[in-house]
Design an enzyme around this catalytic site. Structure first.
Site, PDB file in Angstrom:
ATOM      1  N   ASP A   1      -4.174  88.535  11.509  1.00  0.00           N
ATOM      2  CA  ASP A   1      -3.536  89.238  12.660  1.00  0.00           C
ATOM      3  C   ASP A   1      -4.544  90.146  13.236  1.00  0.00           C
ATOM      4  O   ASP A   1      -5.292  90.798  12.329  1.00  0.00           O
ATOM      5  CB  ASP A   1      -2.300  89.733  12.210  1.00  0.00           C
ATOM      6  CG  ASP A   1      -1.178  89.077  11.842  1.00  0.00           C
ATOM      7  OD1 ASP A   1      -1.442  87.784  11.947  1.00  0.00           O
ATOM      8  OD2 ASP A   1      -0.157  89.348  11.365  1.00  0.00           O
TER       9      ASP A   1
ATOM     10  N   HIS B   1      -5.599  90.514   7.883  1.00  0.00           N
ATOM     11  CA  HIS B   1      -5.943  91.165   8.884  1.00  0.00           C
ATOM     12  C   HIS B   1      -7.403  91.335   9.378  1.00  0.00           C
ATOM     13  O   HIS B   1      -8.129  91.059   8.503  1.00  0.00           O
ATOM     14  CB  HIS B   1      -5.225  92.452   9.029  1.00  0.00           C
ATOM     15  CG  HIS B   1      -3.803  92.490   8.864  1.00  0.00           C
ATOM     16  ND1 HIS B   1      -3.253  92.566   7.601  1.00  0.00           N
ATOM     17  CD2 HIS B   1      -2.928  92.959  10.018  1.00  0.00           C
ATOM     18  CE1 HIS B   1      -1.862  92.527   7.916  1.00  0.00           C
ATOM     19  NE2 HIS B   1      -1.691  92.729   9.349  1.00  0.00           N
TER      20      HIS B   1
END
Length: 509
Positions: A325, A477
């Protein structure tokens, strides 16, 4: 025959002759149109007429069997419409037919101007069923060649249009707002013998000051004059809300030859004011125009987005998906991509759309290296706390950025903070996001410590290796070098255990 009982505005197309629809022009008392185009009337039922010999099928597609062949000019009752297919009743049969070969007609209320014969067919050679008295109200289902198919007193048959007139919906006195149903002359007095002051365009709102003998005294654009009541109607309050299935042009008229007023994004809501053939007159954010019905579906037709935490596709080998992400951080993007390249792994990147807008070169590099980019919202908000309109804007605006910057339309959505509710899933489905992708393994790489434990590269790697099972989706991430440093041992160990790395789109149907 069971009625659809939907109040919709429809268009009765009036041409001298049309090879496409087969509808011929008919005259009505008090006609005063600048250019004959069509009369807009109201329907209780969705009655349509076939424009060619048309197959009635057992399902909504050409792969379904043919139940019957409906001759050109056949009237059918439409029960529902999805995409380019309508569920219809033809005689005692119920099936599906393509909307491109049906034109929508009115079930308007008209009034007889004399004692009028109802016949078994559309000419004087047919026998008389009954006599409809002067001044009676009849329901007109369709019209052709100067004849109307009508319903009166429980009987259905055909009557001459020469002795039918539109029923006025306007009281004799008092001001009201009405809408023109054609380009309409405003005259200096209440008959066609008076001179034309101006032409009021189709769809314009006028203030009606009074009416008498089929004429209205009107105000429009600073001018006052008289116009025929036959081509004025009360404003439509439509409950026919539809959603675009693709990015769709809003045009100034009902064909591709008309200019484009606006481009409506996929999943946009429109209010349908009327339908004629394959074109709908719609209201989109205050703009009135026309759109093709093949790309409009009833609101609620879309299924809500389905939440998944693991892949759904069965394979002969164990599979796993690494996902990353991106919210605001970007410095580790290139090192992360280099590490994935070194190990021959393709991953899925859920990017905040404004991240893509701020870092277009990095987003393009992710695509260039063969990875999948999907939607992680526009602003990364807490979506459960937002209104439906705010949620929809997150989707429409973010999807537009992905398309404009990268030339792609994401099909998967990952909600910020993993937060969603029924409204988020409903809107996601309407916007074309079939799956809302969560995860089965959270590496917690965003944290410095968790339950007193340091979150470092070793912790991230061990978390994945300790929990990995077939079809897992791993959450990481773009932000931290520890995440990049965790990848070599993680990837190699999983390969040694027989895992194949897949993107999320490769793991869903």
């Amino acid at each position: 025959m069971k009625s659809a009982f939907r109040k919709v505005a429809v268009l009765l197309v009036v041409f001298v002759f049309s090879s496409l629809t087969g509808v011929h022009m008919f005259n009505l008392t008090g006609r005063d149109i600048n250019k004959d185009r069509y009369i807009e009337v109201f329907a209780e039922d969705d009655i349509r007429v076939t424009t060619a010999d048309l197959n009635l099928r057992s399902g909504p597609g050409t792969q379904y069997s043919v139940i019957a062949v409906m001759p050109k000019g056949t009237s059918v009752t439409v029960l529902s419409v999805s995409g380019s297919w309508a569920k219809v009743i033809y005689g005692s049969k119920e099936g599906y037919a393509h909307t491109a070969y049906m034109t929508q007609v009115s079930t308007q209320i008209m009034v007889t101007t004399a004692n009028l014969n109802m016949r078994t067919g559309p000419s004087t050679s047919y026998s008389v069923i009954r006599v409809i008295p002067n001044g009676a109200e009849v329901k007109v289902l369709s019209t052709s060649n100067g004849w109307a198919r009508v319903v009166y007193g429980g009987s259905e048959g055909y009557s001459s249009l020469s002795y039918l007139k539109l029923k006025s919906t306007l009281p004799s006195t008092g001001e009201t707002i009405m809408v023109t149903t054609a380009n309409l002359n405003m005259r200096t007095g209440p008959s066609t013998s008076y001179s034309v002051i101006r032409v009021i365009p189709l769809g314009a709102e006028v203030k009606v000051l009074s009416s008498s003998n089929g004429w209205a005294r009107v105000l429009y654009g600073g001018s006052e004059g008289y116009s025929s009541l036959s081509y004025l109607r009360l404003p439509v309050t439509s409950t026919d809300i539809r959603v675009t299935t693709e990015e769709l042009n809003l045009r100034s008229g009902p064909s591709v030859s008309y200019s484009i007023i606006a481009v409506m994004p996929k999943g946009a809501k429109v209010t349908v004011l009327s339908v004629s053939g394959s074109w709908a007159k719609v209201n989109y954010q205050g703009k009135i125009g026309y759109a093709h019905t093949g790309y409009l579906v009833k609101e609620g037709t879309y299924a809500s987005s389905t939440v998944i935490t693991k892949g759904l596709v069965n394979a002969s080998t164990k599979q796993i998906a690494l996902t990353f992400d991106a919210g605001w951080e970007f410095e580790t993007t290139l090192p992360l991509l280099d590490m994935l390249d070194q190990h021959g792994v393709k991953a899925t990147f859920f990017l905040r759309a404004l991240w893509v807008k701020d870092h277009p070169d990095l987003a393009k590099e992710i695509l260039k290296r063969g990875h999948s980019i999907q939607n992680h919202s526009l602003t990364h908000p807490h979506m459960r706390e937002m209104t439906e309109a705010e949620i929809r804007k997150e989707f429409t605006d973010s999807t537009a950025i992905f398309k404009n910057v990268l030339g792609i339309t994401p099909a998967l959505f990952r909600p910020p903070f993993g937060e969603y509710n029924d409204t988020v899933l409903k809107v996601a489905g309407e916007q074309g996001y079939k799956y809302t992708v969560m995860w089965s393994i959270d590496t917690i790489d965003w944290a410095t410590t968790y339950n007193g434990v340091n979150i470092d590269a070793k912790y991230i790697t061990d978390k994945v290796l300790d929990r990995a099972t077939d079809k897992d989706i791993v959450l990481m991430h773009i932000a931290y070098m520890k995440t990049v440093d965790a990848l070599p041992r993680m990837i190699q160990t999983l390969k040694d255990r027989g895992y194949t790395f897949k993107t999320v789109p490769q793991m869903v149907p």
